[in-house]
Write an enzyme that holds these catalytic residues in place. Structure first.
Site, PDB file in Angstrom:
ATOM      1  N   MET A   1       0.748  -1.215  -0.018  1.00  0.00           N
ATOM      2  CA  MET A   1      -0.058   0.129  -0.047  1.00  0.00           C
ATOM      3  C   MET A   1       0.957   1.066   0.045  1.00  0.00           C
ATOM      4  O   MET A   1       0.777   2.089  -0.768  1.00  0.00           O
ATOM      5  CB  MET A   1      -0.734  -0.188   1.058  1.00  0.00           C
ATOM      6  CG  MET A   1      -1.935   1.394   1.581  1.00  0.00           C
ATOM      7  SD  MET A   1      -2.849   1.266   2.576  1.00  0.00           S
ATOM      8  CE  MET A   1      -1.967   0.858   4.052  1.00  0.00           C
TER       9      MET A   1
ATOM     10  N   SER B   1       6.494   3.710  11.808  1.00  0.00           N
ATOM     11  CA  SER B   1       5.246   3.695  12.175  1.00  0.00           C
ATOM     12  C   SER B   1       5.046   4.134  13.497  1.00  0.00           C
ATOM     13  O   SER B   1       5.845   4.426  14.377  1.00  0.00           O
ATOM     14  CB  SER B   1       4.879   1.986  12.563  1.00  0.00           C
ATOM     15  OG  SER B   1       3.554   1.959  12.948  1.00  0.00           O
ATOM     16  N   SER B   2       3.526   4.576  13.722  1.00  0.00           N
ATOM     17  CA  SER B   2       3.459   5.538  14.986  1.00  0.00           C
ATOM     18  C   SER B   2       3.429   4.629  16.054  1.00  0.00           C
ATOM     19  O   SER B   2       3.218   5.210  17.209  1.00  0.00           O
ATOM     20  CB  SER B   2       1.871   6.098  14.672  1.00  0.00           C
ATOM     21  OG  SER B   2       0.839   5.166  14.508  1.00  0.00           O
ATOM     22  N   CYS B   3       3.501   3.227  15.881  1.00  0.00           N
ATOM     23  CA  CYS B   3       3.357   2.455  17.285  1.00  0.00           C
ATOM     24  C   CYS B   3       4.646   2.369  17.835  1.00  0.00           C
ATOM     25  O   CYS B   3       5.040   1.808  18.842  1.00  0.00           O
ATOM     26  CB  CYS B   3       2.963   1.051  16.604  1.00  0.00           C
ATOM     27  SG  CYS B   3       4.293   0.142  15.782  1.00  0.00           S
TER      28      CYS B   3
ATOM     29  N   TYR C   1       7.423  -5.507  16.804  1.00  0.00           N
ATOM     30  CA  TYR C   1       7.383  -4.656  15.587  1.00  0.00           C
ATOM     31  C   TYR C   1       8.007  -3.097  15.785  1.00  0.00           C
ATOM     32  O   TYR C   1       8.914  -2.875  15.046  1.00  0.00           O
ATOM     33  CB  TYR C   1       5.860  -4.676  15.181  1.00  0.00           C
ATOM     34  CG  TYR C   1       5.771  -3.734  13.682  1.00  0.00           C
ATOM     35  CD1 TYR C   1       6.383  -4.167  12.411  1.00  0.00           C
ATOM     36  CD2 TYR C   1       5.289  -2.456  13.908  1.00  0.00           C
ATOM     37  CE1 TYR C   1       6.118  -3.451  11.181  1.00  0.00           C
ATOM     38  CE2 TYR C   1       4.693  -1.693  12.904  1.00  0.00           C
ATOM     39  CZ  TYR C   1       5.414  -2.052  11.502  1.00  0.00           C
ATOM     40  OH  TYR C   1       5.370  -1.640  10.425  1.00  0.00           O
TER      41      TYR C   1
ATOM     42  N   LYS D   1      11.234  -1.241  14.365  1.00  0.00           N
ATOM     43  CA  LYS D   1      11.221   0.177  13.479  1.00  0.00           C
ATOM     44  C   LYS D   1      12.040   1.130  14.510  1.00  0.00           C
ATOM     45  O   LYS D   1      12.489   2.058  13.816  1.00  0.00           O
ATOM     46  CB  LYS D   1       9.545   0.588  13.674  1.00  0.00           C
ATOM     47  CG  LYS D   1       8.866  -0.145  12.521  1.00  0.00           C
ATOM     48  CD  LYS D   1       9.453  -0.077  11.056  1.00  0.00           C
ATOM     49  CE  LYS D   1       8.618  -0.560   9.870  1.00  0.00           C
ATOM     50  NZ  LYS D   1       9.092  -0.323   8.617  1.00  0.00           N
TER      51      LYS D   1
ATOM     52  N   HIS E   1      -5.585  -4.399   9.441  1.00  0.00           N
ATOM     53  CA  HIS E   1      -5.651  -3.249  10.278  1.00  0.00           C
ATOM     54  C   HIS E   1      -7.208  -2.583  10.382  1.00  0.00           C
ATOM     55  O   HIS E   1      -7.846  -3.410   9.734  1.00  0.00           O
ATOM     56  CB  HIS E   1      -5.063  -1.975   9.884  1.00  0.00           C
ATOM     57  CG  HIS E   1      -3.473  -2.018  10.153  1.00  0.00           C
ATOM     58  ND1 HIS E   1      -2.536  -2.376   8.902  1.00  0.00           N
ATOM     59  CD2 HIS E   1      -2.467  -1.941  11.271  1.00  0.00           C
ATOM     60  CE1 HIS E   1      -1.283  -2.543   9.459  1.00  0.00           C
ATOM     61  NE2 HIS E   1      -1.357  -2.268  10.810  1.00  0.00           N
TER      62      HIS E   1
ATOM     63  N   TRP F   1     -14.832  -5.535  17.889  1.00  0.00           N
ATOM     64  CA  TRP F   1     -13.831  -5.582  18.873  1.00  0.00           C
ATOM     65  C   TRP F   1     -13.727  -4.343  19.707  1.00  0.00           C
ATOM     66  O   TRP F   1     -13.608  -3.145  19.183  1.00  0.00           O
ATOM     67  CB  TRP F   1     -12.638  -6.098  18.437  1.00  0.00           C
ATOM     68  CG  TRP F   1     -12.393  -7.470  18.217  1.00  0.00           C
ATOM     69  CD1 TRP F   1     -13.292  -8.550  17.779  1.00  0.00           C
ATOM     70  CD2 TRP F   1     -11.359  -8.244  18.646  1.00  0.00           C
ATOM     71  NE1 TRP F   1     -12.815  -9.586  17.735  1.00  0.00           N
ATOM     72  CE2 TRP F   1     -11.639  -9.879  18.173  1.00  0.00           C
ATOM     73  CE3 TRP F   1      -9.776  -8.273  19.351  1.00  0.00           C
ATOM     74  CZ2 TRP F   1     -10.775 -10.755  18.287  1.00  0.00           C
ATOM     75  CZ3 TRP F   1      -9.005  -9.315  19.190  1.00  0.00           C
ATOM     76  CH2 TRP F   1      -9.686 -10.459  18.777  1.00  0.00           C
TER      77      TRP F   1
ATOM     78  N   ASP G   1      -8.696  -3.100  23.348  1.00  0.00           N
ATOM     79  CA  ASP G   1      -8.878  -2.081  22.851  1.00  0.00           C
ATOM     80  C   ASP G   1      -7.465  -1.481  22.196  1.00  0.00           C
ATOM     81  O   ASP G   1      -7.568  -0.595  21.044  1.00  0.00           O
ATOM     82  CB  ASP G   1      -9.390  -0.802  23.723  1.00  0.00           C
ATOM     83  CG  ASP G   1     -10.832  -0.663  23.909  1.00  0.00           C
ATOM     84  OD1 ASP G   1     -11.513  -1.191  22.968  1.00  0.00           O
ATOM     85  OD2 ASP G   1     -11.383  -0.051  24.724  1.00  0.00           O
TER      86      ASP G   1
END
Length: 308
Positions: free
Chosen positions: A15, A108-110, A137, A141, A180, A203, A270
């Site tokens: 993507m 990545s924002s994570c 992950y 990064k 995602h 969820w 969550d």
């Protein structure tokens, strides 16, 4: 970047990579080097060494990665850290060895601590513990960011890192378990509509806040930063606004035209309560996103229908 420069987009079928390629082609770059994972396994050190020695790219966009949603991240923890470290190590090091003019690494924002203040400023990296479900992950990064910084400091390489927010769009992954949240909801609402289901279960509580950016906006931002940004500090890429998962679900329900009920399964996790990027540094450089969320979801749904 010169219009005739050799530009390697690692992960060009994904993507993010495909969005970068579309932007490059729209802007008249005519020497884009593309390799599928079948042609070039970026985890294979010798294969990457041989590729760089033969192709000698001038610029590299490192968009290749093993990615997935909350379930995939938590299930394939070893795969996520090993494969992402291998890809980064090989591509970044060979970019140095073969004198690449500039490399852009996509994080990545994570990478940010789970309970970091909001919105997320670049300075918050490594100030707290990570979200446990995607820690392997995220660590990979973070290592990529630090690797770019280290090669810049030791060898003078112009390697930059960018941290995109949550992405969606053309060529997204719609796997029922490994995708995602936004593409997963598109698929779920579409299948419920086709099957005539009375309700869709989602969820969690629906209260977590998330920010979403259309992938082609990210592609445009990456090319802009390759041309206009040369700092050691990584830079956030996002839209600077968020909404709740419940609001997102209702918006997707509307776009898909599903008429049933929406129910939230509060026994399921969550994840991080909020993830909003501080994009003030990006805005100060003169770049802002162009595609709003409703428009982007409509385009993404059309892509889903075309491909599935």
């Amino acid at each position: 970047m010169e219009k005739d420069a050799k530009i390697f987009v690692a992960g060009y079928r994904g993507m993010v990579g495909s969005a970068i390629v579309r932007t490059l082609e729209e802007q008249g770059y005519n020497h884009i080097i593309k390799r599928t994972s079948e042609d070039l396994d970026l985890r294979n050190q010798q294969a990457v060494t041989d590729f760089f020695a033969t192709q000698k790219p001038d610029y590299v966009f490192l968009a290749a990665a093993k990615v997935g949603g909350i379930i995939a991240n938590n299930t394939y923890r070893a795969d996520f850290i090993y494969e992402n470290l291998a890809i980064q190590n090989n591509v970044i090091h060979q970019s140095y060895v073969h004198g690449v003019k500039k490399l852009l690494f996509l994080g990545s924002s994570c990478i940010y601590p789970k309970m970091a203040p909001q919105p997320l400023k670049e300075d918050y990296l490594l100030t707290g513990t990570l979200e446990p479900t995607n820690e392997p992950y995220a660590i990979a990064k973070i290592a990529g960011i630090k690797m770019c910084e280290a090669y810049r400091e030791q060898y003078g390489c112009n390697f930059i890192s960018v941290m995109p927010t949550n992405l969606y769009g053309v060529n997204d992954n719609y796997h029922p378990e490994n995708s995602h949240v936004l593409p997963a909801l598109i698929r779920r609402f579409h299948e419920a509509k086709i099957n005539g289901s009375a309700e869709v279960t989602i969820w969690g509580t629906g209260t977590p806040l998330r920010e979403f950016m259309y992938a082609d906006d990210l592609g445009n931002a990456c090319v802009f930063l390759m041309d206009n940004y040369n700092e050691k500090q990584f830079i956030n890429i996002g839209v600077g606004e968020d909404l709740s998962i419940k609001e997102l679900a209702l918006l997707i329900q509307e776009v898909v035209a599903y008429k049933g009920q929406v129910r939230f399964d509060t026994t399921k996790p969550d994840g991080t309560p909020r993830k909003l990027m501080d994009v003030s540094r990006l805005h100060q450089l003169g770049w802002k996103h162009r595609v709003n969320l409703r428009e982007g979801i409509t385009l993404a749904y059309q892509d889903f229908l075309n491909r599935y």
